[in-house]
Design an enzyme around this catalytic site. Sequence first.
Site, mmCIF file in Angstrom:
data_model
loop_
_atom_site.group_PDB
_atom_site.id
_atom_site.type_symbol
_atom_site.label_atom_id
_atom_site.label_comp_id
_atom_site.label_asym_id
_atom_site.label_seq_id
_atom_site.Cartn_x
_atom_site.Cartn_y
_atom_site.Cartn_z
ATOM 1 N N GLY A 165 0.639 -1.480 0.344
ATOM 2 C CA GLY A 165 0.131 -0.042 0.189
ATOM 3 C C GLY A 165 0.965 0.792 0.395
ATOM 4 O O GLY A 165 1.413 1.525 1.224
ATOM 5 N N SER A 173 1.492 3.212 -3.056
ATOM 6 C CA SER A 173 1.164 4.372 -4.398
ATOM 7 C C SER A 173 -0.458 4.830 -4.117
ATOM 8 O O SER A 173 -1.528 4.510 -3.110
ATOM 9 C CB SER A 173 0.880 3.838 -5.616
ATOM 10 O OG SER A 173 1.632 3.392 -6.429
ATOM 11 N N SER A 182 -1.617 -3.468 -6.140
ATOM 12 C CA SER A 182 -1.421 -5.304 -7.078
ATOM 13 C C SER A 182 -2.527 -6.605 -5.616
ATOM 14 O O SER A 182 -1.324 -6.527 -4.097
ATOM 15 C CB SER A 182 -0.371 -5.694 -6.427
ATOM 16 O OG SER A 182 0.261 -4.668 -8.584
ATOM 17 N N GLU A 193 12.773 -4.317 -3.990
ATOM 18 C CA GLU A 193 11.745 -4.291 -5.310
ATOM 19 C C GLU A 193 12.767 -4.247 -6.649
ATOM 20 O O GLU A 193 12.507 -5.106 -7.820
ATOM 21 C CB GLU A 193 11.648 -3.676 -5.612
ATOM 22 C CG GLU A 193 9.733 -3.610 -6.340
ATOM 23 C CD GLU A 193 8.730 -2.818 -6.989
ATOM 24 O OE1 GLU A 193 8.795 -1.191 -5.560
ATOM 25 O OE2 GLU A 193 7.636 -3.271 -6.731
ATOM 26 N N ASN A 247 10.232 4.233 -16.132
ATOM 27 C CA ASN A 247 11.643 4.534 -16.687
ATOM 28 C C ASN A 247 12.159 6.033 -16.289
ATOM 29 O O ASN A 247 13.261 6.124 -16.720
ATOM 30 C CB ASN A 247 11.533 4.560 -18.507
ATOM 31 C CG ASN A 247 11.428 2.920 -18.704
ATOM 32 O OD1 ASN A 247 11.191 2.222 -18.567
ATOM 33 N ND2 ASN A 247 11.996 2.730 -20.211
HETATM 34 C C1 LIG Z 1 0.989 -3.293 -12.708
HETATM 35 C C2 LIG Z 1 0.978 -2.379 -12.170
HETATM 36 C C3 LIG Z 1 1.372 -2.706 -10.604
HETATM 37 C C4 LIG Z 1 0.933 -1.763 -9.605
HETATM 38 N N1 LIG Z 1 1.533 -2.432 -8.252
HETATM 39 C C5 LIG Z 1 1.602 -1.770 -7.580
HETATM 40 C C6 LIG Z 1 1.364 -1.763 -5.349
HETATM 41 O O1 LIG Z 1 1.059 -2.854 -5.807
HETATM 42 N N2 LIG Z 1 1.291 -1.517 -4.481
HETATM 43 C C7 LIG Z 1 1.737 0.049 -5.212
HETATM 44 O O2 LIG Z 1 1.871 1.109 -3.945
HETATM 45 N N3 LIG Z 1 1.622 0.701 -6.502
HETATM 46 C C8 LIG Z 1 2.127 -0.149 -7.694
HETATM 47 N N4 LIG Z 1 1.670 0.019 -8.680
HETATM 48 C C9 LIG Z 1 1.979 2.351 -8.629
HETATM 49 C C10 LIG Z 1 3.358 2.275 -9.680
HETATM 50 O O3 LIG Z 1 4.429 2.067 -8.606
HETATM 51 C C11 LIG Z 1 2.788 3.560 -9.965
HETATM 52 O O4 LIG Z 1 2.199 3.458 -10.873
HETATM 53 C C12 LIG Z 1 4.403 4.261 -9.827
HETATM 54 O O5 LIG Z 1 4.904 4.639 -9.141
HETATM 55 C C13 LIG Z 1 4.391 5.601 -11.393
HETATM 56 O O6 LIG Z 1 3.304 6.583 -10.628
HETATM 57 P P1 LIG Z 1 2.780 6.781 -11.074
HETATM 58 O O7 LIG Z 1 1.654 6.353 -11.609
HETATM 59 O O8 LIG Z 1 1.881 8.215 -10.145
HETATM 60 O O9 LIG Z 1 3.125 8.001 -12.239
HETATM 61 P P2 LIG Z 1 3.517 9.065 -11.757
HETATM 62 O O10 LIG Z 1 4.222 9.656 -10.655
HETATM 63 O O11 LIG Z 1 1.940 10.368 -12.160
HETATM 64 O O12 LIG Z 1 4.235 9.696 -13.565
HETATM 65 C C14 LIG Z 1 3.427 10.400 -14.509
HETATM 66 C C15 LIG Z 1 4.582 9.804 -15.620
HETATM 67 O O13 LIG Z 1 5.440 10.925 -15.819
HETATM 68 C C16 LIG Z 1 6.426 11.062 -15.042
HETATM 69 N N5 LIG Z 1 7.278 11.159 -13.922
HETATM 70 C C17 LIG Z 1 7.078 11.750 -13.200
HETATM 71 N N6 LIG Z 1 7.792 12.223 -11.901
HETATM 72 C C18 LIG Z 1 8.980 13.066 -12.937
HETATM 73 C C19 LIG Z 1 9.956 13.234 -12.336
HETATM 74 N N7 LIG Z 1 10.881 13.606 -12.159
HETATM 75 N N8 LIG Z 1 11.032 13.607 -14.350
HETATM 76 C C20 LIG Z 1 10.842 13.058 -14.764
HETATM 77 N N9 LIG Z 1 9.503 12.256 -15.406
HETATM 78 C C21 LIG Z 1 8.879 12.187 -14.146
HETATM 79 C C22 LIG Z 1 6.620 9.232 -15.239
HETATM 80 O O14 LIG Z 1 8.028 8.694 -15.548
HETATM 81 C C23 LIG Z 1 5.408 9.462 -15.583
HETATM 82 O O15 LIG Z 1 5.664 9.137 -17.164
HETATM 83 C C24 LIG Z 1 1.519 -0.435 -10.218
HETATM 84 C C25 LIG Z 1 1.317 0.190 -10.610
HETATM 85 C C26 LIG Z 1 1.428 -1.323 -12.420
HETATM 86 C C27 LIG Z 1 1.536 -0.228 -13.682
#
Ligand SMILES: Cc1cc2nc3c(=O)[nH]c(=O)nc-3n(C[C@H](O)[C@H](O)[C@H](O)COP(=O)(O)OP(=O)(O)OC[C@H]3O[C@@H](n4cnc5c(N)ncnc54)[C@H](O)[C@@H]3O)c2cc1C
Length: 394
Positions: free
Chosen positions: A132, A134, A166, A249, A375
Amino acid sequence: MDLRFSGEDEAFRDEVRTFLEDSLAGDFAVTRGRGGPGDDDCLFEERLAWERHLGAHGWTCVAWPKEHGGRGLSLHQQVIYFEEYARARAPGRIGHIGETLLGPTLIAFGTDEQRARFLPGIVAGTELWCQGYSEPGAGSDLANIQTRASLEGGEWVIDGQKVWTSQAHWADWCFVLARTNRDAPKHKGISYLLVPMHQAGIEIRPIHQLTGDSEFNEVFLTGARTDAANVVGEVDGGWRVAMGTLAFERGASTLGQNLMFQNEWDAIVDIARANGGVDHPVIRQRLADTWLRLRLMRLNAMRIMSSTHEAPPAAMVTKLFWATLHRDLGELAMDVVGPEATLRTGSLADGSPDHSRLQRLFLFSRSDTIYAGTNQIQRNLIGERALGLPKEPS
Ligand SMILES: Cc1cc2nc3c(=O)[nH]c(=O)nc-3n(C[C@H](O)[C@H](O)[C@H](O)COP(=O)(O)OP(=O)(O)OC[C@H]3O[C@@H](n4cnc5c(N)ncnc54)[C@H](O)[C@@H]3O)c2cc1C
Protein backbone atom coordinates in the site's frame (compact mmCIF):
# COMPACT_ATOMS: atom_id res chain seq x y z
CA MET A 1 34.66 -11.36 -13.46
CA ASP A 2 33.81 -15.08 -13.16
CA LEU A 3 30.72 -15.96 -15.20
CA ARG A 4 30.74 -19.72 -14.54
CA PHE A 5 28.58 -21.73 -12.19
CA SER A 6 30.47 -24.16 -9.93
CA GLY A 7 29.97 -27.94 -9.87
CA GLU A 8 28.06 -27.52 -6.62
CA ASP A 9 25.79 -24.97 -8.32
CA GLU A 10 25.11 -27.36 -11.20
CA ALA A 11 24.22 -30.15 -8.73
CA PHE A 12 21.83 -27.71 -7.12
CA ARG A 13 20.34 -27.02 -10.56
CA ASP A 14 19.59 -30.75 -10.93
CA GLU A 15 17.92 -30.82 -7.52
CA VAL A 16 15.64 -27.87 -8.38
CA ARG A 17 14.83 -29.28 -11.82
CA THR A 18 13.89 -32.69 -10.42
CA PHE A 19 11.69 -31.19 -7.71
CA LEU A 20 9.82 -28.98 -10.18
CA GLU A 21 9.36 -31.68 -12.81
CA ASP A 22 8.04 -34.17 -10.23
CA SER A 23 5.75 -31.61 -8.60
CA LEU A 24 4.29 -30.24 -11.82
CA ALA A 25 3.50 -33.66 -13.25
CA GLY A 26 0.30 -34.38 -11.27
CA ASP A 27 -2.45 -32.14 -9.88
CA PHE A 28 -0.40 -29.02 -10.45
CA ALA A 29 0.04 -29.62 -14.20
CA VAL A 30 -2.91 -27.28 -14.84
CA THR A 31 -0.94 -24.38 -13.35
CA ARG A 32 1.98 -24.72 -15.78
CA GLY A 33 2.62 -21.49 -17.64
CA ARG A 34 -0.20 -19.71 -15.78
CA GLY A 35 -0.20 -16.68 -13.49
CA GLY A 36 2.37 -13.93 -13.34
CA PRO A 37 2.31 -10.54 -15.06
CA GLY A 38 -0.69 -10.17 -17.38
CA ASP A 39 -2.28 -13.43 -16.22
CA ASP A 40 -2.22 -13.05 -12.47
CA ASP A 41 -5.96 -13.19 -11.94
CA CYS A 42 -6.27 -16.89 -12.77
CA LEU A 43 -6.42 -20.21 -10.88
CA PHE A 44 -6.26 -18.67 -7.42
CA GLU A 45 -7.06 -21.83 -5.44
CA GLU A 46 -4.69 -24.00 -7.47
CA ARG A 47 -1.84 -21.50 -7.22
CA LEU A 48 -2.43 -21.03 -3.49
CA ALA A 49 -2.13 -24.80 -3.10
CA TRP A 50 1.08 -24.63 -5.18
CA GLU A 51 2.44 -21.88 -2.91
CA ARG A 52 1.81 -24.09 0.11
CA HIS A 53 3.35 -27.09 -1.63
CA LEU A 54 6.51 -25.07 -2.30
CA GLY A 55 6.50 -23.87 1.31
CA ALA A 56 6.09 -27.38 2.72
CA HIS A 57 9.13 -28.55 0.72
CA GLY A 58 11.35 -25.57 1.57
CA TRP A 59 11.17 -23.92 -1.85
CA THR A 60 9.73 -20.54 -0.88
CA CYS A 61 11.86 -17.65 0.39
CA VAL A 62 14.99 -19.37 -0.91
CA ALA A 63 17.06 -16.18 -0.58
CA TRP A 64 16.22 -15.58 3.08
CA PRO A 65 18.71 -16.62 5.77
CA LYS A 66 18.04 -20.03 7.29
CA GLU A 67 17.36 -18.59 10.74
CA HIS A 68 14.34 -16.78 9.27
CA GLY A 69 12.91 -19.86 7.56
CA GLY A 70 14.65 -19.49 4.19
CA ARG A 71 17.24 -21.60 2.40
CA GLY A 72 20.08 -19.09 2.64
CA LEU A 73 20.98 -19.60 -1.03
CA SER A 74 23.92 -17.82 -2.58
CA LEU A 75 23.08 -15.25 -5.27
CA HIS A 76 24.24 -17.72 -7.96
CA GLN A 77 21.89 -20.39 -6.61
CA GLN A 78 19.00 -17.93 -6.40
CA VAL A 79 19.43 -17.21 -10.08
CA ILE A 80 19.59 -20.92 -10.86
CA TYR A 81 16.38 -21.41 -8.89
CA PHE A 82 14.61 -18.61 -10.79
CA GLU A 83 15.94 -19.90 -14.12
CA GLU A 84 14.77 -23.45 -13.48
CA TYR A 85 11.42 -22.14 -12.27
CA ALA A 86 10.99 -20.27 -15.56
CA ARG A 87 12.29 -23.19 -17.62
CA ALA A 88 9.71 -25.54 -16.03
CA ARG A 89 7.00 -22.92 -16.75
CA ALA A 90 5.98 -23.22 -13.09
CA PRO A 91 3.09 -20.90 -12.16
CA GLY A 92 3.45 -17.21 -11.30
CA ARG A 93 4.01 -17.03 -7.55
CA ILE A 94 1.05 -15.86 -5.53
CA GLY A 95 3.16 -15.02 -2.47
CA HIS A 96 5.84 -12.97 -4.20
CA ILE A 97 5.00 -9.65 -2.52
CA GLY A 98 5.48 -11.14 0.94
CA GLU A 99 8.54 -13.09 -0.12
CA THR A 100 10.44 -10.46 -2.08
CA LEU A 101 9.29 -7.21 -0.43
CA LEU A 102 7.84 -7.47 3.07
CA GLY A 103 9.94 -10.42 4.30
CA PRO A 104 13.33 -8.89 3.48
CA THR A 105 12.09 -5.58 4.95
CA LEU A 106 11.18 -7.24 8.25
CA ILE A 107 14.49 -9.12 8.29
CA ALA A 108 16.34 -5.80 7.85
CA PHE A 109 14.17 -3.38 9.85
CA GLY A 110 11.61 -5.38 11.91
CA THR A 111 11.67 -6.41 15.57
CA ASP A 112 12.18 -10.01 16.71
CA GLU A 113 8.48 -10.14 17.61
CA GLN A 114 7.43 -8.93 14.14
CA ARG A 115 9.71 -11.46 12.46
CA ALA A 116 8.36 -14.27 14.64
CA ARG A 117 4.77 -13.24 13.96
CA PHE A 118 4.88 -12.58 10.21
CA LEU A 119 7.72 -14.48 8.51
CA PRO A 120 6.42 -18.06 9.05
CA GLY A 121 3.12 -17.23 7.30
CA ILE A 122 5.03 -15.98 4.25
CA VAL A 123 7.29 -19.04 4.17
CA ALA A 124 4.33 -21.43 4.47
CA GLY A 125 2.12 -19.51 2.01
CA THR A 126 -0.63 -19.12 4.62
CA GLU A 127 -0.60 -15.30 4.70
CA LEU A 128 -0.58 -13.19 1.54
CA TRP A 129 0.54 -9.56 1.40
CA CYS A 130 -0.02 -6.48 -0.72
CA GLN A 131 1.86 -3.18 -0.98
CA GLY A 132 0.00 0.00 0.00
CA TYR A 133 2.32 2.73 -1.25
CA SER A 134 0.79 4.53 -4.27
CA GLU A 135 -2.06 7.00 -3.94
CA PRO A 136 -3.91 9.13 -6.50
CA GLY A 137 -1.45 11.99 -5.79
CA ALA A 138 1.61 9.94 -4.87
CA GLY A 139 3.37 7.62 -7.35
CA SER A 140 6.81 8.72 -8.50
CA ASP A 141 6.52 11.44 -5.88
CA LEU A 142 5.86 8.87 -3.18
CA ALA A 143 6.60 11.19 -0.26
CA ASN A 144 3.42 13.08 -1.17
CA ILE A 145 1.21 10.41 0.45
CA GLN A 146 -1.85 11.78 2.24
CA THR A 147 -3.14 8.67 4.02
CA ARG A 148 -2.88 9.44 7.71
CA ALA A 149 -2.77 7.41 10.90
CA SER A 150 -2.99 8.26 14.58
CA LEU A 151 -2.76 6.26 17.79
CA GLU A 152 -6.01 5.70 19.66
CA GLY A 153 -6.33 3.29 22.59
CA GLY A 154 -3.34 1.11 21.65
CA GLU A 155 -4.20 0.96 17.94
CA TRP A 156 -3.34 2.88 14.80
CA VAL A 157 -6.46 4.28 13.15
CA ILE A 158 -5.93 4.86 9.44
CA ASP A 159 -7.80 6.95 6.88
CA GLY A 160 -6.96 7.46 3.22
CA GLN A 161 -6.87 5.88 -0.21
CA LYS A 162 -4.35 3.65 -1.93
CA VAL A 163 -4.37 2.84 -5.64
CA TRP A 164 -2.90 0.24 -8.03
CA THR A 165 -2.66 -2.17 -5.10
CA SER A 166 -1.74 -5.48 -6.73
CA GLN A 167 -3.38 -8.57 -5.23
CA ALA A 168 -5.23 -6.56 -2.54
CA HIS A 169 -8.29 -8.73 -3.23
CA TRP A 170 -6.34 -11.82 -2.12
CA ALA A 171 -4.16 -10.33 0.54
CA ASP A 172 -4.51 -10.99 4.26
CA TRP A 173 -2.22 -8.07 5.15
CA CYS A 174 -0.98 -4.84 3.58
CA PHE A 175 2.14 -2.80 4.34
CA VAL A 176 0.84 0.74 4.31
CA LEU A 177 2.71 4.04 4.20
CA ALA A 178 0.80 6.56 6.29
CA ARG A 179 1.48 10.09 7.47
CA THR A 180 1.73 10.04 11.28
CA ASN A 181 3.07 13.57 11.77
CA ARG A 182 1.56 16.27 9.61
CA ASP A 183 3.82 19.01 10.99
CA ALA A 184 7.04 17.27 9.90
CA PRO A 185 8.72 17.85 6.49
CA LYS A 186 7.45 15.71 3.58
CA HIS A 187 9.90 12.78 3.90
CA LYS A 188 9.69 12.74 7.68
CA GLY A 189 6.49 12.03 9.58
CA ILE A 190 5.67 8.89 7.54
CA SER A 191 5.28 5.48 9.25
CA TYR A 192 5.33 1.97 7.80
CA LEU A 193 2.34 0.07 9.16
CA LEU A 194 1.28 -3.57 8.84
CA VAL A 195 -2.49 -3.61 8.44
CA PRO A 196 -4.88 -6.59 8.37
CA MET A 197 -7.04 -6.54 5.23
CA HIS A 198 -10.02 -8.48 6.56
CA GLN A 199 -11.75 -5.74 8.55
CA ALA A 200 -14.69 -3.35 8.21
CA GLY A 201 -12.48 -0.26 7.70
CA ILE A 202 -11.11 -1.56 4.41
CA GLU A 203 -12.92 -1.49 1.09
CA ILE A 204 -11.35 -2.94 -2.05
CA ARG A 205 -12.51 -1.89 -5.51
CA PRO A 206 -11.03 -3.73 -8.50
CA ILE A 207 -9.53 -1.74 -11.39
CA HIS A 208 -10.11 -3.23 -14.83
CA GLN A 209 -6.96 -3.44 -16.92
CA LEU A 210 -6.24 -3.54 -20.65
CA THR A 211 -5.99 -7.32 -20.41
CA GLY A 212 -9.57 -7.50 -19.09
CA ASP A 213 -8.33 -8.74 -15.70
CA SER A 214 -8.24 -6.91 -12.40
CA GLU A 215 -4.91 -7.70 -10.84
CA PHE A 216 -4.81 -4.42 -8.98
CA ASN A 217 -7.27 -2.35 -6.99
CA GLU A 218 -8.20 0.84 -5.24
CA VAL A 219 -8.09 0.37 -1.47
CA PHE A 220 -10.08 2.72 0.75
CA LEU A 221 -9.11 2.89 4.43
CA THR A 222 -11.84 4.40 6.57
CA GLY A 223 -11.01 4.10 10.25
CA ALA A 224 -9.02 0.94 9.48
CA ARG A 225 -7.20 -0.37 12.54
CA THR A 226 -4.03 -2.16 13.42
CA ASP A 227 -2.21 -2.85 16.68
CA ALA A 228 0.19 -0.13 17.89
CA ALA A 229 3.04 -2.68 17.70
CA ASN A 230 2.57 -3.13 13.93
CA VAL A 231 4.87 -0.29 12.93
CA VAL A 232 8.14 -1.26 11.19
CA GLY A 233 11.10 0.91 12.15
CA GLU A 234 10.54 4.10 14.07
CA VAL A 235 7.26 5.99 14.25
CA ASP A 236 7.65 8.88 11.76
CA GLY A 237 10.78 7.14 10.40
CA GLY A 238 9.02 4.97 7.79
CA TRP A 239 10.61 6.64 4.75
CA ARG A 240 13.92 4.86 5.37
CA VAL A 241 12.08 1.52 5.65
CA ALA A 242 10.00 2.26 2.53
CA MET A 243 13.15 2.95 0.52
CA GLY A 244 14.66 -0.28 1.87
CA THR A 245 11.66 -2.20 0.48
CA LEU A 246 12.09 -0.53 -2.93
CA ALA A 247 15.74 -1.56 -3.00
CA PHE A 248 14.58 -5.18 -2.66
CA GLU A 249 12.01 -4.58 -5.42
CA ARG A 250 14.72 -3.36 -7.77
CA GLY A 251 17.21 -6.05 -6.69
CA ALA A 252 17.95 -9.72 -7.12
CA SER A 253 14.36 -10.83 -7.68
CA THR A 254 14.50 -9.55 -11.27
CA LEU A 255 17.58 -11.57 -12.23
CA GLY A 256 15.80 -14.81 -13.11
CA GLN A 257 13.23 -13.14 -15.40
CA ASN A 258 15.60 -13.56 -18.31
CA LEU A 259 14.52 -17.09 -19.05
CA MET A 260 10.83 -16.20 -18.87
CA PHE A 261 11.45 -13.58 -21.55
CA GLN A 262 13.48 -16.11 -23.52
CA ASN A 263 10.46 -18.46 -23.49
CA GLU A 264 8.39 -15.63 -24.94
CA TRP A 265 11.04 -14.89 -27.59
CA ASP A 266 11.06 -18.59 -28.55
CA ALA A 267 7.26 -18.53 -28.97
CA ILE A 268 7.53 -15.46 -31.21
CA VAL A 269 10.21 -17.11 -33.36
CA ASP A 270 8.07 -20.25 -33.74
CA ILE A 271 5.27 -18.10 -35.16
CA ALA A 272 7.65 -16.15 -37.41
CA ARG A 273 8.97 -19.44 -38.78
CA ALA A 274 5.46 -20.76 -39.40
CA ASN A 275 4.06 -17.64 -41.11
CA GLY A 276 7.14 -16.61 -43.06
CA GLY A 277 7.91 -13.64 -40.79
CA VAL A 278 11.52 -14.74 -40.53
CA ASP A 279 11.94 -13.92 -44.22
CA HIS A 280 11.03 -10.27 -43.65
CA PRO A 281 14.27 -8.29 -43.24
CA VAL A 282 12.94 -5.88 -40.60
CA ILE A 283 11.39 -8.69 -38.53
CA ARG A 284 14.67 -10.64 -38.77
CA GLN A 285 16.54 -7.58 -37.55
CA ARG A 286 14.17 -7.06 -34.61
CA LEU A 287 14.33 -10.74 -33.67
CA ALA A 288 18.11 -10.56 -33.67
CA ASP A 289 18.07 -7.30 -31.72
CA THR A 290 15.83 -8.67 -28.95
CA TRP A 291 17.86 -11.90 -28.83
CA LEU A 292 21.03 -9.86 -28.33
CA ARG A 293 19.39 -7.79 -25.63
CA LEU A 294 18.26 -10.98 -23.87
CA ARG A 295 21.88 -12.13 -23.89
CA LEU A 296 23.04 -8.76 -22.59
CA MET A 297 20.43 -8.89 -19.83
CA ARG A 298 21.77 -12.26 -18.71
CA LEU A 299 25.42 -11.19 -18.94
CA ASN A 300 24.70 -8.05 -16.98
CA ALA A 301 22.99 -10.16 -14.31
CA MET A 302 26.07 -12.38 -14.15
CA ARG A 303 28.33 -9.33 -13.99
CA ILE A 304 26.33 -7.94 -11.06
CA MET A 305 26.44 -11.28 -9.27
CA SER A 306 30.17 -11.63 -9.60
CA SER A 307 30.83 -8.05 -8.46
CA THR A 308 32.37 -7.56 -5.05
CA HIS A 309 30.83 -4.09 -4.88
CA GLU A 310 27.91 -4.08 -2.42
CA ALA A 311 25.73 -1.98 -4.76
CA PRO A 312 27.36 -2.28 -8.20
CA PRO A 313 26.51 0.71 -10.45
CA ALA A 314 25.72 -1.81 -13.25
CA ALA A 315 22.70 -2.92 -11.18
CA MET A 316 21.12 0.49 -11.69
CA VAL A 317 20.39 -0.20 -15.37
CA THR A 318 18.67 -3.54 -14.68
CA LYS A 319 15.07 -2.29 -14.33
CA LEU A 320 15.27 0.20 -17.20
CA PHE A 321 16.86 -2.42 -19.45
CA TRP A 322 14.46 -5.32 -18.85
CA ALA A 323 11.33 -3.16 -18.81
CA THR A 324 12.16 -1.58 -22.18
CA LEU A 325 13.22 -4.91 -23.67
CA HIS A 326 10.01 -6.57 -22.52
CA ARG A 327 7.83 -3.79 -23.93
CA ASP A 328 9.66 -4.09 -27.26
CA LEU A 329 9.19 -7.87 -27.16
CA GLY A 330 5.42 -7.36 -26.80
CA GLU A 331 5.34 -5.04 -29.81
CA LEU A 332 7.45 -7.44 -31.84
CA ALA A 333 5.07 -10.29 -30.94
CA MET A 334 2.09 -8.40 -32.35
CA ASP A 335 3.95 -7.45 -35.54
CA VAL A 336 5.00 -11.06 -36.07
CA VAL A 337 1.46 -12.37 -35.50
CA GLY A 338 0.20 -9.80 -38.04
CA PRO A 339 -3.44 -8.73 -38.59
CA GLU A 340 -4.68 -11.64 -36.47
CA ALA A 341 -3.16 -9.84 -33.47
CA THR A 342 -6.26 -7.62 -33.39
CA LEU A 343 -8.55 -10.62 -32.74
CA ARG A 344 -8.87 -12.52 -29.49
CA THR A 345 -7.43 -15.87 -30.47
CA GLY A 346 -7.16 -17.50 -27.05
CA SER A 347 -10.05 -19.12 -25.21
CA LEU A 348 -11.20 -19.36 -21.62
CA ALA A 349 -12.03 -22.67 -19.93
CA ASP A 350 -15.71 -22.22 -20.90
CA GLY A 351 -14.75 -21.69 -24.56
CA SER A 352 -15.38 -17.92 -24.64
CA PRO A 353 -12.73 -15.78 -26.38
CA ASP A 354 -9.69 -14.61 -24.48
CA HIS A 355 -6.42 -12.91 -25.26
CA SER A 356 -3.65 -15.22 -26.40
CA ARG A 357 -0.48 -15.47 -24.35
CA LEU A 358 1.35 -13.11 -26.71
CA GLN A 359 -1.51 -10.61 -26.72
CA ARG A 360 -1.30 -10.58 -22.93
CA LEU A 361 2.45 -10.04 -23.19
CA PHE A 362 1.87 -7.04 -25.45
CA LEU A 363 -0.87 -5.52 -23.29
CA PHE A 364 0.72 -6.09 -19.90
CA SER A 365 4.25 -5.14 -20.86
CA ARG A 366 3.01 -1.55 -21.32
CA SER A 367 3.01 -1.40 -17.53
CA ASP A 368 6.55 -2.78 -17.11
CA THR A 369 7.98 0.67 -17.79
CA ILE A 370 5.72 2.15 -15.07
CA TYR A 371 5.66 0.00 -11.91
CA ALA A 372 8.68 -0.39 -9.61
CA GLY A 373 9.89 3.02 -10.83
CA THR A 374 9.03 4.43 -14.27
CA ASN A 375 11.64 4.58 -17.05
CA GLN A 376 11.95 8.33 -16.53
CA ILE A 377 12.58 7.91 -12.80
CA GLN A 378 15.11 5.13 -13.51
CA ARG A 379 16.98 7.49 -15.85
CA ASN A 380 17.00 10.16 -13.14
CA LEU A 381 18.43 7.62 -10.67
CA ILE A 382 21.10 6.45 -13.10
CA GLY A 383 22.03 10.04 -13.93
CA GLU A 384 22.22 11.24 -10.36
CA ARG A 385 23.46 8.19 -8.45
CA ALA A 386 25.50 6.18 -10.96
CA LEU A 387 26.85 8.91 -13.25
CA GLY A 388 27.07 11.71 -10.69
CA LEU A 389 25.19 14.20 -12.85
CA PRO A 390 23.70 17.29 -11.18
CA LYS A 391 20.52 16.62 -9.22
CA GLU A 392 17.14 17.28 -10.86
CA PRO A 393 15.83 20.70 -9.75
CA SER A 394 13.06 20.15 -7.19
C1 LIG B 1 0.95 -3.15 -13.04
C2 LIG B 1 1.16 -2.21 -11.89
C3 LIG B 1 1.15 -2.70 -10.59
C4 LIG B 1 1.33 -1.84 -9.52
N1 LIG B 1 1.27 -2.35 -8.24
C5 LIG B 1 1.40 -1.50 -7.19
C6 LIG B 1 1.26 -2.01 -5.85
O1 LIG B 1 1.03 -3.20 -5.63
N2 LIG B 1 1.35 -1.13 -4.83
C7 LIG B 1 1.60 0.20 -5.03
O2 LIG B 1 1.71 0.94 -4.04
N3 LIG B 1 1.73 0.71 -6.29
C8 LIG B 1 1.62 -0.11 -7.36
N4 LIG B 1 1.73 0.39 -8.65
C9 LIG B 1 1.89 1.83 -8.85
C10 LIG B 1 3.25 2.26 -9.34
O3 LIG B 1 4.20 2.19 -8.30
C11 LIG B 1 3.09 3.69 -9.91
O4 LIG B 1 2.29 3.59 -11.05
C12 LIG B 1 4.42 4.30 -10.26
O5 LIG B 1 5.17 4.58 -9.11
C13 LIG B 1 4.23 5.62 -11.06
O6 LIG B 1 3.41 6.48 -10.36
P1 LIG B 1 2.11 7.12 -11.05
O7 LIG B 1 1.35 6.05 -11.71
O8 LIG B 1 1.42 7.94 -10.01
O9 LIG B 1 2.67 8.09 -12.19
P2 LIG B 1 3.29 9.54 -12.00
O10 LIG B 1 4.28 9.52 -10.90
O11 LIG B 1 2.17 10.51 -11.90
O12 LIG B 1 4.05 9.73 -13.37
C14 LIG B 1 3.40 10.11 -14.58
C15 LIG B 1 4.48 10.30 -15.64
O13 LIG B 1 5.35 11.39 -15.26
C16 LIG B 1 6.70 10.94 -15.23
N5 LIG B 1 7.42 11.59 -14.12
C17 LIG B 1 7.00 11.73 -12.83
N6 LIG B 1 7.95 12.35 -12.09
C18 LIG B 1 9.00 12.59 -12.92
C19 LIG B 1 10.29 13.18 -12.74
N7 LIG B 1 10.68 13.64 -11.55
N8 LIG B 1 11.12 13.23 -13.82
C20 LIG B 1 10.74 12.76 -15.05
N9 LIG B 1 9.52 12.19 -15.27
C21 LIG B 1 8.66 12.09 -14.22
C22 LIG B 1 6.63 9.45 -15.00
O14 LIG B 1 7.79 8.79 -15.47
C23 LIG B 1 5.38 9.07 -15.80
O15 LIG B 1 5.71 8.93 -17.17
C24 LIG B 1 1.55 -0.46 -9.75
C25 LIG B 1 1.57 0.04 -11.06
C26 LIG B 1 1.37 -0.82 -12.12
C27 LIG B 1 1.39 -0.25 -13.51
